[in-house]
Design an enzyme around this catalytic site. Sequence first.
Site, short mmCIF file in Angstrom:
data_model
loop_
_atom_site.label_atom_id
_atom_site.label_comp_id
_atom_site.label_asym_id
_atom_site.label_seq_id
_atom_site.Cartn_x
_atom_site.Cartn_y
_atom_site.Cartn_z
N TYR A 1 0.84 -1.20 0.00
CA TYR A 1 0.00 0.00 0.00
C TYR A 1 0.88 1.26 0.00
CZ TYR A 1 -4.34 -2.59 1.04
OH TYR A 1 -5.44 -3.42 1.00
N SER A 6 -6.82 -13.51 0.80
CA SER A 6 -7.63 -12.43 0.23
C SER A 6 -7.82 -12.71 -1.25
CB SER A 6 -6.91 -11.08 0.45
OG SER A 6 -7.63 -10.02 -0.10
N TRP A 53 -13.66 -6.01 1.33
CA TRP A 53 -13.02 -4.77 0.92
C TRP A 53 -13.90 -4.07 -0.11
CZ3 TRP A 53 -11.16 -3.88 -4.12
CH2 TRP A 53 -10.91 -5.00 -4.93
N GLY A 107 -18.53 0.06 -2.66
CA GLY A 107 -18.51 0.05 -4.10
C GLY A 107 -17.69 1.16 -4.74
N GLY A 167 -16.22 5.10 -5.48
CA GLY A 167 -16.88 6.37 -5.79
C GLY A 167 -18.02 6.25 -6.78
N LEU A 214 -20.63 4.46 -6.85
CA LEU A 214 -21.94 4.37 -6.22
C LEU A 214 -22.53 5.76 -5.99
CD1 LEU A 214 -24.19 2.78 -4.79
CD2 LEU A 214 -22.82 2.91 -2.69
N PHE A 215 -21.67 6.72 -5.71
CA PHE A 215 -22.13 8.06 -5.35
C PHE A 215 -22.21 9.01 -6.54
CE2 PHE A 215 -19.84 6.13 -1.81
CZ PHE A 215 -20.81 6.17 -0.81
N ASP A 218 -21.78 7.90 -10.36
CA ASP A 218 -22.07 7.41 -11.71
C ASP A 218 -23.57 7.57 -12.02
OD1 ASP A 218 -22.50 5.87 -14.05
OD2 ASP A 218 -20.81 4.57 -13.56
N GLY A 273 -11.13 8.78 6.03
CA GLY A 273 -10.36 9.44 7.07
C GLY A 273 -11.17 10.46 7.84
#
Length: 300
Positions: free
Chosen positions: A56, A161, A212, A216, A218, A220-221, A223, A267
Amino acid sequence: MEKIPLTAAGPSLSRLVWGTWRLLEQPDIRDPKPLAAFIDQCLHLGITSFDLADLYGGFGVEEAFGHGLQAWAGDRSAIQLVSKCGIRPVTAARPDNRVKHYDTSRDHILRSVTNSLRALHTDYLDLLLIHRPDPLMDADETADALQEVMAKGWVRHVGVSNHSPRQFSLLQSRLPVPLATNQVEYSILRPDALENGSFDQMQKLRRAPMLWSPLGGGALFTDPAYAPLRAALETVGKKLGHADIGTTALAWALTHPSRPVAVVGTGQIDRLAGYRAALTGLERQDWFTLLEAARGQPVA
């Protein structure tokens, strides 16, 4: 906040896990002192588990989080650190990697765990995950390496994972201890785990999956294609008193009876606080209403 035992033998993680994937892109919390304060705020909310991976942030997140832990100087036993290894990207931080590839060899696992412990300034990981399935995995060698890091006390529990049920079963067949979990992508936009056998396997084995990207991403908010789904999320969420559609989408993901734990990476502490409303899940018909809205058609 309730803790979920991934297996009967542990570990137990908070139902919401804070994800560090984007830590270095969050200037308000990425430095040691604000990150230490953020860790304290997470604990106040009941979020005691933190999800990391060696690669990461271009192999920089673990070090940044480790500096935050040093500044925090709290009780290590009060938190759970999850990390991952096995992906070797082409990056200046790893000049030996000529091509992106996967590596589940003994040498790589031991080297990765050693690096993670050093970067995090900790003596052990609560959970180590093999990050991606490796087509060249020698199941005996990988299993032996996982047992070795546990025997050394470097890692308390192991899991995987992004593995299919078949890949999970292969590695489990070589281990005398349970693979604690399979961390899979799952959200109302990516519900594949409902049908590809991943959640079925977790229930069969009585393991709790980790999720994880449970919101979904960004899309989802933003598109336009998901406008009908957003409308449905708003309707259901308003009935439940949710602050935003993200909380309702998260509640949808957490409703599954395998009792998943969800990795969320915001955050913004107030948003994390709001997400606690998702822990109660959804009533069955509301859950299917949202599935229908996501698919654009009712179930058969």
